[in-house]
Design a protein around this motif. Structure first.
Motif, PDB file in Angstrom:
ATOM      1  N   ALA A   1      40.359  35.602  41.554  1.00  0.00           N
ATOM      2  CA  ALA A   1      41.285  37.025  41.678  1.00  0.00           C
ATOM      3  C   ALA A   1      39.979  38.242  41.436  1.00  0.00           C
ATOM      4  O   ALA A   1      40.178  39.315  42.027  1.00  0.00           O
ATOM      5  CB  ALA A   1      42.141  37.174  40.685  1.00  0.00           C
ATOM      6  N   ASN A   2      38.835  37.878  40.880  1.00  0.00           N
ATOM      7  CA  ASN A   2      37.663  38.958  40.565  1.00  0.00           C
ATOM      8  C   ASN A   2      36.470  38.668  41.460  1.00  0.00           C
ATOM      9  O   ASN A   2      35.618  39.485  41.228  1.00  0.00           O
ATOM     10  CB  ASN A   2      37.667  38.997  39.101  1.00  0.00           C
ATOM     11  N   ASN A   3      36.527  37.800  42.349  1.00  0.00           N
ATOM     12  CA  ASN A   3      35.288  37.671  43.292  1.00  0.00           C
ATOM     13  C   ASN A   3      34.764  39.067  44.010  1.00  0.00           C
ATOM     14  O   ASN A   3      33.570  39.030  43.841  1.00  0.00           O
ATOM     15  CB  ASN A   3      35.553  36.686  44.297  1.00  0.00           C
ATOM     16  N   PHE A   4      35.751  39.955  44.299  1.00  0.00           N
ATOM     17  CA  PHE A   4      35.448  40.932  45.150  1.00  0.00           C
ATOM     18  C   PHE A   4      35.923  42.311  44.392  1.00  0.00           C
ATOM     19  O   PHE A   4      36.069  43.296  45.131  1.00  0.00           O
ATOM     20  CB  PHE A   4      36.197  40.592  46.811  1.00  0.00           C
ATOM     21  N   ASN A   5      36.191  42.249  43.185  1.00  0.00           N
ATOM     22  CA  ASN A   5      36.608  43.453  42.544  1.00  0.00           C
ATOM     23  C   ASN A   5      35.989  44.758  42.695  1.00  0.00           C
ATOM     24  O   ASN A   5      36.574  45.770  42.772  1.00  0.00           O
ATOM     25  CB  ASN A   5      36.564  43.128  40.766  1.00  0.00           C
ATOM     26  N   SER A   6      34.572  44.838  42.667  1.00  0.00           N
ATOM     27  CA  SER A   6      33.992  46.108  42.947  1.00  0.00           C
ATOM     28  C   SER A   6      33.644  46.280  44.475  1.00  0.00           C
ATOM     29  O   SER A   6      32.979  47.459  44.604  1.00  0.00           O
ATOM     30  CB  SER A   6      32.729  46.183  42.141  1.00  0.00           C
ATOM     31  N   LEU A   7      34.302  45.563  45.326  1.00  0.00           N
ATOM     32  CA  LEU A   7      33.938  46.106  46.810  1.00  0.00           C
ATOM     33  C   LEU A   7      35.013  46.779  47.471  1.00  0.00           C
ATOM     34  O   LEU A   7      35.259  46.400  48.513  1.00  0.00           O
ATOM     35  CB  LEU A   7      33.640  44.636  47.527  1.00  0.00           C
TER      36      LEU A   7
ATOM     37  N   MET B   1      45.408  37.330  44.502  1.00  0.00           N
ATOM     38  CA  MET B   1      44.898  38.467  44.119  1.00  0.00           C
ATOM     39  C   MET B   1      43.557  38.615  44.694  1.00  0.00           C
ATOM     40  O   MET B   1      42.944  39.611  44.322  1.00  0.00           O
ATOM     41  CB  MET B   1      45.264  38.952  42.786  1.00  0.00           C
ATOM     42  N   ALA B   2      42.909  37.664  45.379  1.00  0.00           N
ATOM     43  CA  ALA B   2      41.328  37.561  45.845  1.00  0.00           C
ATOM     44  C   ALA B   2      41.172  38.976  46.664  1.00  0.00           C
ATOM     45  O   ALA B   2      39.993  39.483  46.546  1.00  0.00           O
ATOM     46  CB  ALA B   2      41.074  36.350  46.573  1.00  0.00           C
ATOM     47  N   PHE B   3      42.132  39.354  47.452  1.00  0.00           N
ATOM     48  CA  PHE B   3      41.570  40.404  48.168  1.00  0.00           C
ATOM     49  C   PHE B   3      42.258  41.842  47.864  1.00  0.00           C
ATOM     50  O   PHE B   3      42.111  42.749  48.723  1.00  0.00           O
ATOM     51  CB  PHE B   3      41.798  39.900  49.740  1.00  0.00           C
ATOM     52  N   ARG B   4      42.725  41.865  46.592  1.00  0.00           N
ATOM     53  CA  ARG B   4      43.748  43.013  46.242  1.00  0.00           C
ATOM     54  C   ARG B   4      42.869  44.530  46.148  1.00  0.00           C
ATOM     55  O   ARG B   4      43.335  45.445  46.419  1.00  0.00           O
ATOM     56  CB  ARG B   4      44.275  42.656  44.967  1.00  0.00           C
TER      57      ARG B   4
ATOM     58  N   ARG C   1      50.995  36.376  48.874  1.00  0.00           N
ATOM     59  CA  ARG C   1      50.478  37.910  48.736  1.00  0.00           C
ATOM     60  C   ARG C   1      49.059  37.787  49.073  1.00  0.00           C
ATOM     61  O   ARG C   1      48.333  38.943  48.860  1.00  0.00           O
ATOM     62  CB  ARG C   1      50.837  38.236  47.217  1.00  0.00           C
ATOM     63  N   ASN C   2      48.463  36.923  49.548  1.00  0.00           N
ATOM     64  CA  ASN C   2      46.900  36.887  49.961  1.00  0.00           C
ATOM     65  C   ASN C   2      46.555  38.106  50.658  1.00  0.00           C
ATOM     66  O   ASN C   2      45.414  38.512  50.172  1.00  0.00           O
ATOM     67  CB  ASN C   2      46.630  35.504  50.842  1.00  0.00           C
ATOM     68  N   PHE C   3      47.222  38.385  51.749  1.00  0.00           N
ATOM     69  CA  PHE C   3      46.715  39.631  52.330  1.00  0.00           C
ATOM     70  C   PHE C   3      47.751  40.707  52.471  1.00  0.00           C
ATOM     71  O   PHE C   3      47.273  41.823  53.110  1.00  0.00           O
ATOM     72  CB  PHE C   3      46.921  39.240  53.781  1.00  0.00           C
ATOM     73  N   LEU C   4      48.738  41.063  51.564  1.00  0.00           N
ATOM     74  CA  LEU C   4      49.655  41.879  51.408  1.00  0.00           C
ATOM     75  C   LEU C   4      48.828  43.358  51.130  1.00  0.00           C
ATOM     76  O   LEU C   4      49.314  44.347  51.880  1.00  0.00           O
ATOM     77  CB  LEU C   4      50.537  41.585  50.299  1.00  0.00           C
ATOM     78  N   THR C   5      47.811  43.531  50.571  1.00  0.00           N
ATOM     79  CA  THR C   5      47.273  44.893  50.149  1.00  0.00           C
ATOM     80  C   THR C   5      46.181  45.400  51.388  1.00  0.00           C
ATOM     81  O   THR C   5      45.799  46.578  51.474  1.00  0.00           O
ATOM     82  CB  THR C   5      46.545  44.823  48.976  1.00  0.00           C
ATOM     83  N   LEU C   6      46.063  44.558  52.527  1.00  0.00           N
ATOM     84  CA  LEU C   6      45.144  44.763  53.326  1.00  0.00           C
ATOM     85  C   LEU C   6      45.715  45.692  54.548  1.00  0.00           C
ATOM     86  O   LEU C   6      45.772  45.286  55.842  1.00  0.00           O
ATOM     87  CB  LEU C   6      44.393  43.345  53.793  1.00  0.00           C
ATOM     88  N   THR C   7      46.111  46.878  54.292  1.00  0.00           N
ATOM     89  CA  THR C   7      47.057  47.554  54.964  1.00  0.00           C
ATOM     90  C   THR C   7      45.979  48.171  56.158  1.00  0.00           C
ATOM     91  O   THR C   7      46.491  48.649  57.506  1.00  0.00           O
ATOM     92  CB  THR C   7      47.583  48.580  54.711  1.00  0.00           C
ATOM     93  N   LYS C   8      44.710  47.923  56.009  1.00  0.00           N
ATOM     94  CA  LYS C   8      43.820  48.535  57.194  1.00  0.00           C
ATOM     95  C   LYS C   8      43.219  47.316  58.136  1.00  0.00           C
ATOM     96  O   LYS C   8      42.430  47.861  59.085  1.00  0.00           O
ATOM     97  CB  LYS C   8      42.531  49.462  56.501  1.00  0.00           C
ATOM     98  N   LEU C   9      43.565  46.197  57.787  1.00  0.00           N
ATOM     99  CA  LEU C   9      42.977  45.147  58.514  1.00  0.00           C
ATOM    100  C   LEU C   9      43.435  44.899  60.098  1.00  0.00           C
ATOM    101  O   LEU C   9      44.663  45.196  60.434  1.00  0.00           O
ATOM    102  CB  LEU C   9      43.653  43.655  57.911  1.00  0.00           C
ATOM    103  N   ALA C  10      42.491  44.947  60.784  1.00  0.00           N
ATOM    104  CA  ALA C  10      42.476  44.847  62.392  1.00  0.00           C
ATOM    105  C   ALA C  10      42.586  43.472  62.718  1.00  0.00           C
ATOM    106  O   ALA C  10      42.863  43.199  63.910  1.00  0.00           O
ATOM    107  CB  ALA C  10      41.553  45.772  62.978  1.00  0.00           C
TER     108      ALA C  10
END
Length: 186
Positions: A59-65, A84-87, A108-117
């Motif tokens: 869940a915290n691997n990409f927190n600051s990105l 929550m890895a990509f949240r 919920r893996n990709f749920l927050t990725l609303t700009k994903l193309a």
């Protein structure tokens, strides 16, 4: 930093390098990403971790990105992705997790990725999909899931019934590729 023998990305390695826009760790021996490995990388837009030995994403691997638009995790050994890895990757446009060992996608893996193309999950071991696995902005999504042992797709786009309307998905998304699967219905 690509094509080396790097086994670990130490936490806070990039703490004072806020001007980096791209980091390429491809073709190394990284087996694990420590939480907060990329802290301080607020301007990073492109991260390539392909061709490593990564087995899981926490869940915290990409927190600051928060500004990353491109993330390549292909050609690893990823078996597990925390829901929550990509949240925090709210600007992410391209995500490749192809050529890994994933057997499932969590709801919920990709749920927050609303700009994903573009989302590439090809060459894994995914057999089924959860109902709401795709991001909310799926009308603009190029989705590839070639070469998985998918028996039948589930969810809005992939309904858990034998009456799957792939044509509806084609009309509402820009592209979907499901070749070389074991689809039972279309």
């Amino acid at each position: 930093m690509s094509h080396n023998n790097i086994e670990k990305i130490p936490p806070v390695l990039f703490l004072k390098s806020q001007k980096l826009i791209e980091i390429d760790f491809s073709f190394n021996k990284i087996a694990r990403i420590d939480d907060w490995s990329f802290i301080g990388e607020s301007n990073l837009e492109k991260l390539n971790l392909s061709h490593n030995l990564i087995t899981e994403l926490s869940a915290n691997n990409f927190n600051s990105l928060m500004n990353v638009k491109y993330l390549d995790l292909s050609h690893n050994k990823i078996k597990e992705i925390d829901e929550m890895a990509f949240r925090q990757l709210l600007k992410l446009e391209y995500l490749s997790i192809s050529h890994n060992s994933l057997t499932q996608i969590k709801p919920r893996n990709f749920l927050t990725l609303t700009k994903l193309a573009a989302l590439d999950l090809s060459y894994n071991q995914i057999k089924e999909f959860e109902e709401d696995m795709l991001p909310l902005a799926q009308d603009q999504l190029n989705f590839t899931i070639d070469h998985n042992p998918v028996h039948k797709p589930d969810g809005y786009t992939f309904l858990k019934s034998s009456d799957i309307d792939i044509n509806k998905f084609h009309r509402e998304s820009r592209f979907i590729s499901t070749s070389s699967n074991i689809l039972e219905h279309a």
